[in-house]
Design a protein around this motif. Structure first.
Motif, PDB file in Angstrom:
ATOM      1  N   ALA A 156       0.837  -1.208   0.000  1.00 50.24           N
ATOM      2  CA  ALA A 156       0.000   0.000   0.000  1.00 50.24           C
ATOM      3  C   ALA A 156       0.870   1.255   0.000  1.00 50.24           C
ATOM      4  N   LYS A 157       1.927   1.202   0.813  1.00 45.55           N
ATOM      5  CA  LYS A 157       2.826   2.361   0.931  1.00 45.55           C
ATOM      6  C   LYS A 157       3.570   2.637  -0.377  1.00 45.55           C
ATOM      7  N   LEU A 158       4.037   1.567  -1.026  1.00 42.20           N
ATOM      8  CA  LEU A 158       4.752   1.754  -2.286  1.00 42.20           C
ATOM      9  C   LEU A 158       3.777   2.145  -3.409  1.00 42.20           C
ATOM     10  N   ALA A 159       2.555   1.644  -3.333  1.00 42.03           N
ATOM     11  CA  ALA A 159       1.563   1.902  -4.389  1.00 42.03           C
ATOM     12  C   ALA A 159       1.154   3.371  -4.433  1.00 42.03           C
ATOM     13  N   VAL A 160       1.110   4.027  -3.279  1.00 40.23           N
ATOM     14  CA  VAL A 160       0.578   5.395  -3.257  1.00 40.23           C
ATOM     15  C   VAL A 160       1.387   6.337  -4.146  1.00 40.23           C
ATOM     16  N   GLU A 161       2.671   6.051  -4.302  1.00 41.68           N
ATOM     17  CA  GLU A 161       3.509   6.912  -5.142  1.00 41.68           C
ATOM     18  C   GLU A 161       3.047   6.894  -6.597  1.00 41.68           C
ATOM     19  N   PHE A 162       2.414   5.770  -6.997  1.00 39.97           N
ATOM     20  CA  PHE A 162       1.927   5.655  -8.369  1.00 39.97           C
ATOM     21  C   PHE A 162       0.508   6.202  -8.512  1.00 39.97           C
ATOM     22  N   GLY A 163      -0.077   6.598  -7.393  1.00 38.17           N
ATOM     23  CA  GLY A 163      -1.416   7.170  -7.443  1.00 38.17           C
ATOM     24  C   GLY A 163      -1.389   8.688  -7.464  1.00 38.17           C
ATOM     25  N   LYS A 164      -0.339   9.260  -6.866  1.00 43.40           N
ATOM     26  CA  LYS A 164      -0.292  10.717  -6.698  1.00 43.40           C
ATOM     27  C   LYS A 164      -0.393  11.462  -8.010  1.00 43.40           C
ATOM     28  N   MET A 165      -1.321  12.394  -8.050  1.00 40.82           N
ATOM     29  CA  MET A 165      -1.495  13.197  -9.259  1.00 40.82           C
ATOM     30  C   MET A 165      -0.355  14.191  -9.365  1.00 40.82           C
ATOM     31  N   LYS A 166       0.201  14.277 -10.559  1.00 39.83           N
ATOM     32  CA  LYS A 166       1.251  15.254 -10.813  1.00 39.83           C
ATOM     33  C   LYS A 166       0.928  15.933 -12.124  1.00 39.83           C
ATOM     34  N   PRO A 167       1.353  17.175 -12.261  1.00 44.44           N
ATOM     35  CA  PRO A 167       1.086  17.872 -13.529  1.00 44.44           C
ATOM     36  C   PRO A 167       1.630  17.049 -14.703  1.00 44.44           C
ATOM     37  N   GLY A 168       0.838  16.915 -15.737  1.00 47.24           N
ATOM     38  CA  GLY A 168       1.302  16.210 -16.922  1.00 47.24           C
ATOM     39  C   GLY A 168       1.096  14.711 -16.879  1.00 47.24           C
ATOM     40  N   THR A 169       0.388  14.207 -15.864  1.00 50.60           N
ATOM     41  CA  THR A 169       0.069  12.777 -15.828  1.00 50.60           C
ATOM     42  C   THR A 169      -1.451  12.610 -15.771  1.00 50.60           C
ATOM     43  N   ASP A 170      -1.908  11.382 -16.050  1.00 48.80           N
ATOM     44  CA  ASP A 170      -3.354  11.151 -15.995  1.00 48.80           C
ATOM     45  C   ASP A 170      -3.734  10.351 -14.753  1.00 48.80           C
ATOM     46  N   ARG A 171      -2.979  10.515 -13.701  1.00 51.09           N
ATOM     47  CA  ARG A 171      -3.240   9.754 -12.488  1.00 51.09           C
ATOM     48  C   ARG A 171      -4.495  10.242 -11.778  1.00 51.09           C
ATOM     49  N   THR A 172      -5.085   9.348 -11.005  1.00 51.70           N
ATOM     50  CA  THR A 172      -6.390   9.632 -10.397  1.00 51.70           C
ATOM     51  C   THR A 172      -6.332   9.849  -8.894  1.00 51.70           C
ATOM     52  N   GLY A 173      -5.139   9.667  -8.301  1.00 54.70           N
ATOM     53  CA  GLY A 173      -5.049   9.788  -6.851  1.00 54.70           C
ATOM     54  C   GLY A 173      -5.228   8.451  -6.146  1.00 54.70           C
ATOM     55  N   VAL A 174      -5.451   7.388  -6.918  1.00 54.10           N
ATOM     56  CA  VAL A 174      -5.618   6.052  -6.332  1.00 54.10           C
ATOM     57  C   VAL A 174      -4.831   5.043  -7.157  1.00 54.10           C
ATOM     58  N   PHE A 175      -4.083   4.160  -6.483  1.00 57.41           N
ATOM     59  CA  PHE A 175      -3.403   3.070  -7.186  1.00 57.41           C
ATOM     60  C   PHE A 175      -3.447   1.830  -6.296  1.00 57.41           C
ATOM     61  N   VAL A 176      -4.052   0.764  -6.817  1.00 58.01           N
ATOM     62  CA  VAL A 176      -4.188  -0.465  -6.036  1.00 58.01           C
ATOM     63  C   VAL A 176      -3.462  -1.608  -6.745  1.00 58.01           C
ATOM     64  N   VAL A 177      -2.649  -2.337  -5.999  1.00 55.55           N
ATOM     65  CA  VAL A 177      -2.003  -3.549  -6.514  1.00 55.55           C
ATOM     66  C   VAL A 177      -2.916  -4.731  -6.178  1.00 55.55           C
ATOM     67  N   GLU A 178      -3.370  -5.442  -7.215  1.00 53.90           N
ATOM     68  CA  GLU A 178      -4.322  -6.534  -6.999  1.00 53.90           C
ATOM     69  C   GLU A 178      -3.664  -7.710  -6.280  1.00 53.90           C
ATOM     70  N   PRO A 179      -4.447  -8.454  -5.493  1.00 58.46           N
ATOM     71  CA  PRO A 179      -3.908  -9.637  -4.814  1.00 58.46           C
ATOM     72  C   PRO A 179      -3.268 -10.598  -5.814  1.00 58.46           C
ATOM     73  N   GLY A 180      -2.081 -11.051  -5.488  1.00 55.15           N
ATOM     74  CA  GLY A 180      -1.373 -11.971  -6.385  1.00 55.15           C
ATOM     75  C   GLY A 180      -0.367 -11.249  -7.279  1.00 55.15           C
ATOM     76  N   GLN A 181      -0.504  -9.927  -7.376  1.00 58.75           N
ATOM     77  CA  GLN A 181       0.377  -9.152  -8.257  1.00 58.75           C
ATOM     78  C   GLN A 181       1.538  -8.507  -7.496  1.00 58.75           C
ATOM     79  N   GLU A 182       1.662  -8.811  -6.201  1.00 56.86           N
ATOM     80  CA  GLU A 182       2.658  -8.118  -5.372  1.00 56.86           C
ATOM     81  C   GLU A 182       4.083  -8.303  -5.907  1.00 56.86           C
ATOM     82  N   ALA A 183       4.440  -9.566  -6.192  1.00 55.38           N
ATOM     83  CA  ALA A 183       5.817  -9.843  -6.608  1.00 55.38           C
ATOM     84  C   ALA A 183       6.140  -9.155  -7.933  1.00 55.38           C
ATOM     85  N   ALA A 184       5.179  -9.203  -8.854  1.00 46.74           N
ATOM     86  CA  ALA A 184       5.402  -8.574 -10.160  1.00 46.74           C
ATOM     87  C   ALA A 184       5.533  -7.052 -10.010  1.00 46.74           C
TER      88      ALA A 184
END
Length: 414
Positions: A156-184
């Motif tokens: 969850a902590k590492l995922a939030v960095e990929f959720g944060k909206m930044k100028p010039g990106t299409d991020r939504t403020g939410v990023f969830v890693v699905e169960p089973g996808q942790e290692a990847a």
DNA sequence: TCTGGGGTCCTAGGACCC
DNA sequence: TCTGGGGTCCTAGGACCC
């Protein structure tokens, strides 16, 4: 195998900058180039910097002097502490409407456990719930909060960095890693330096083995990692690289220590000045202790020298204390001990207490009022000391902190 | 114009007790 | 006379986080 846990990390965006703009819409609110942190004229660092200043290389943790050199057109303001605490509590209150399991990780971060709320939220995806919580916080507080989600706190902590909206990106403020996808997720998107617990020193040791990304670590068995970094750190790293982390979210545990420290505007070598400072910090710490209805068994004094080396000394007494007299006397003795060991200019002094116990647990008869043996000349607190401190607290509560002063070696002027 | 303040956790050695 | 460990508490130092 039980169902995977549903953990979210809520992280307030640019928290100090956002709050500063909220409380001062005409000033900070209209300043794109904004740096928050430090007091005017002090040797402070950046707590939070607006995106506009980051373009110039300004980063949090950087000395303000250097930040203003990189970005001279920026405005630097102190942290609006009171407003930040208030807004932090306001955000938490909204989060608690969605799950009772909320843990504050810092003033601007909270872990939420939504395991077991699937039916309540109509079996919607975790990301959808997170988006609704995000909208609710924004609506209630005016502050933007990003969410990271996964099956444990690390993800969850590492995922939030990929959720944060930044100028010039299409991020939504939410990023969830699905169960089973942790290692990847770890292998493809995470650098070792991003993993909480891997700081500058550990990064250096990793770099010696040419380990920079998670993918670099995966080929090595746990035995090799243990040989290189020690058994504990080796096992820890092996698990982290595979996305294994703690999935428990518990409500806040009681504080383990309380401390105050102060960096001088200029390094100080005058002994009387150092003593005044330590006495002041001790009184502040004692006041906090009583404010929290706690008592302490250990007092620690810390000095930081011009070369940034740190020396500390601590002392544990048999019976927990709470009065300014006891905390200050112990602190002054520890200071004298440290100054005997090394008499050089210092840039910082600090006083802390630990070994905390609930003052309400004090029971009649449990604590002996007569002086006891803490190794001879040590100060033990009397009932009179405690009453005096509480009286001083009442006066300060009415007339402000400056109402009662205590100098080193003098009786409190009450 | 060098480098904050409030914390947590870990390690390692020595004292002390059983 | 020689030779033990284990557990806990305390102190000092250090890494790390936001």
């Amino acid at each position: 195998m039980s169902d995977p846990r549903r953990i979210l990390l809520a992280d307030a965006d640019q928290f100090f900058v956002a709050v500063a703009r909220l409380v001062d819409p005409e000033g900070a609110g209209k300043t794109p180039m904004l740096i928050v942190g430090g007091r005017p004229g002090s040797r402070g660092v950046v707590c939070s910097a607006s995106y506009e200043t980051r373009v110039f290389g300004v980063r949090s943790g950087m000395p303000i002097a250097r930040a203003l050199k990189l970005c001279p057109q920026a405005t630097s303001i102190p942290v609006p502490r009171g407003a930040c605490s208030k807004m932090s509590r306001a955000i938490r209150t909204v989060l608690e409407q969605f799950t009772p399991v909320v843990r504050g990780a810092s003033i601007d971060e909270w872990y939420l456990d939504l395991t077991g709320t699937e039916a309540l939220y109509h079996h919607e995806a975790l990301a959808v719930t997170a988006a609704r919580i995000r909208a609710a916080v924004l609506d209630a507080t005016g502050l933007s909060v990003s969410f990271g989600g996964g099956t444990n706190r690390l993800i969850a902590k590492l995922a939030v960095e990929f959720g944060k909206m930044k100028p010039g990106t299409d991020r939504t403020g939410v990023f969830v890693v699905e169960p089973g996808q942790e290692a990847a997720f770890m292998k493809e998107r995470v650098a070792l330096a991003d993993i909480p617990g891997i700081g500058p020193r550990f990064q250096q040791a990793l770099a010696v083995r040419e380990l920079v990304s998670v993918a670099d670590v995966l080929p090595h068995d746990v035995g090799a990692l243990e040989r290189w970094f020690g058994s504990r750190a080796g096992q820890w790293l092996w698990r982290r690289a595979r996305g294994v982390g703690d999935a428990t979210v518990t409500v806040r545990e009681p504080a383990k220590s309380i401390s105050h420290e102060d960096t001088f505007r200029r390094d100080v070598s005058n002994e009387a000045a150092i003593q005044r400072e330590v006495a002041g910090l001790a009184a502040k710490t004692g006041a906090d202790l009583r404010d929290h209805r706690l008592m302490a068994r250990t007092v620690t004094v810390k000095l930081k020298y011009t070369d940034f080396s740190i020396r500390s000394a601590s002392r544990t007494v048999k019976e927990a204390i709470e009065s300014d007299r006891a905390v200050t006397d112990l602190a002054m003795a520890l200071l004298a001990h440290l100054r005997r060991r090394r008499r050089a200019p210092i840039r910082l002094a600090g006083v802390g207490v630990s070994g905390l116990a609930d003052a309400a647990d004090r029971q009649a008869g449990l604590f002996d009022e007569s002086p006891s043996t803490n190794g001879g000349a040590s100060p033990v607190e009397s009932l009179r000391d405690r009453r005096l401190s509480r009286a001083v607290d009442v006066i300060r509560g009415k007339f402000g902190d400056g109402a009662v002063q205590r100098g080193p070696g003098r009786d409190p002027a009450v």
